[in-house]
Design a protein around this motif. Structure first.
Motif, mmCIF file in Angstrom:
data_model
loop_
_atom_site.group_PDB
_atom_site.id
_atom_site.type_symbol
_atom_site.label_atom_id
_atom_site.label_comp_id
_atom_site.label_asym_id
_atom_site.label_seq_id
_atom_site.Cartn_x
_atom_site.Cartn_y
_atom_site.Cartn_z
ATOM 1 N N GLY A 179 3.802 -6.882 -4.103
ATOM 2 C CA GLY A 179 2.401 -6.829 -3.736
ATOM 3 C C GLY A 179 1.724 -5.680 -4.464
ATOM 4 O O GLY A 179 2.394 -4.728 -4.888
ATOM 5 N N ALA A 180 0.418 -5.778 -4.608
ATOM 6 C CA ALA A 180 -0.336 -4.746 -5.305
ATOM 7 C C ALA A 180 -1.551 -4.362 -4.478
ATOM 8 O O ALA A 180 -2.238 -5.227 -3.921
ATOM 9 N N VAL A 181 -1.793 -3.067 -4.410
ATOM 10 C CA VAL A 181 -2.972 -2.557 -3.706
ATOM 11 C C VAL A 181 -3.640 -1.519 -4.593
ATOM 12 O O VAL A 181 -2.977 -0.687 -5.217
ATOM 13 N N GLU A 182 -4.957 -1.565 -4.648
ATOM 14 C CA GLU A 182 -5.688 -0.612 -5.478
ATOM 15 C C GLU A 182 -5.582 0.776 -4.853
ATOM 16 O O GLU A 182 -5.821 0.949 -3.661
ATOM 17 N N VAL A 199 -0.181 6.335 -1.282
ATOM 18 C CA VAL A 199 -0.638 6.398 0.108
ATOM 19 C C VAL A 199 -1.269 5.069 0.512
ATOM 20 O O VAL A 199 -1.062 4.578 1.620
ATOM 21 N N ALA A 200 -2.038 4.494 -0.381
ATOM 22 C CA ALA A 200 -2.652 3.188 -0.089
ATOM 23 C C ALA A 200 -1.585 2.133 0.147
ATOM 24 O O ALA A 200 -1.708 1.299 1.049
ATOM 25 N N ALA A 201 -0.526 2.176 -0.650
ATOM 26 C CA ALA A 201 0.536 1.178 -0.501
ATOM 27 C C ALA A 201 1.239 1.324 0.841
ATOM 28 O O ALA A 201 1.674 0.335 1.431
ATOM 29 N N SER A 235 1.547 3.099 -10.022
ATOM 30 C CA SER A 235 1.583 2.787 -11.451
ATOM 31 C C SER A 235 0.896 3.851 -12.290
ATOM 32 O O SER A 235 1.112 3.916 -13.496
ATOM 33 N N ASN A 236 0.077 4.668 -11.664
ATOM 34 C CA ASN A 236 -0.645 5.701 -12.406
ATOM 35 C C ASN A 236 0.216 6.935 -12.652
ATOM 36 O O ASN A 236 0.314 7.399 -13.789
ATOM 37 N N ASP A 237 0.837 7.436 -11.592
ATOM 38 C CA ASP A 237 1.598 8.683 -11.777
ATOM 39 C C ASP A 237 3.097 8.519 -11.619
ATOM 40 O O ASP A 237 3.853 9.488 -11.768
ATOM 41 N N GLY A 238 3.557 7.319 -11.294
ATOM 42 C CA GLY A 238 4.985 7.064 -11.216
ATOM 43 C C GLY A 238 5.659 7.524 -9.941
ATOM 44 O O GLY A 238 6.883 7.397 -9.809
ATOM 45 N N SER A 239 4.896 8.035 -8.997
ATOM 46 C CA SER A 239 5.512 8.472 -7.745
ATOM 47 C C SER A 239 6.057 7.254 -6.999
ATOM 48 O O SER A 239 5.531 6.148 -7.112
#
Length: 124
Positions: A97-100, A104-106, A53-57
């Motif tokens: 689902g959402a992960v902080e 890569v975290a996702a 959500s931050n950089d759209g990748s």
């Protein structure tokens, strides 16, 4: 209270399209990666597509490449999954689902939060 609410599922014929939405609230949306997952009856849940959500990748599973498009509207804290050329094997309950963290975290960590899912049925 953290909430992820999926919508947009339904019954569609093979070759048709659906757009799923995942509306998020209760956390800092821009700091999370969001993933779409699906679970067919008798099968394990599998990741379909993810977006930072931050950089759209974005990332797509092989089964989704070329047919599905994930996007994010950060003004609405909502992630979409546009699904085209649907096949019967795309049927299942779709969860977001959402992960902080980043994409890569996702890909490598468990989701922090889950929605309750929306059912997609593709008839042949």
């Amino acid at each position: 209270e953290v909430q992820l609410v999926e919508s947009g599922g339904g019954l569609v014929q093979a070759g048709g399209s659906l757009r799923l939405s995942c509306a998020a609230s209760g956390f800092s949306f821009d700091a999370y990666a969001i993933g779409w997952f699906r679970q067919a009856p008798g099968k394990e849940r599998e990741g379909v597509s993810y977006i930072d959500s931050n950089d759209g990748s974005t990332y797509y599973a092989n089964s989704a490449k070329g047919r599905f498009t994930i996007s994010s509207d950060n003004t609405k804290n909502t992630v979409y999954l546009q699904m085209n050329s649907l096949k019967p094997e795309d049927s299942g309950v779709y969860y977001c689902g959402a992960v902080e963290g980043s994409l890569v975290a996702a890909l490598y960590y468990d989701m922090d939060y889950w929605g309750k899912g929306t059912l997609v049925t593709v008839s042949s």
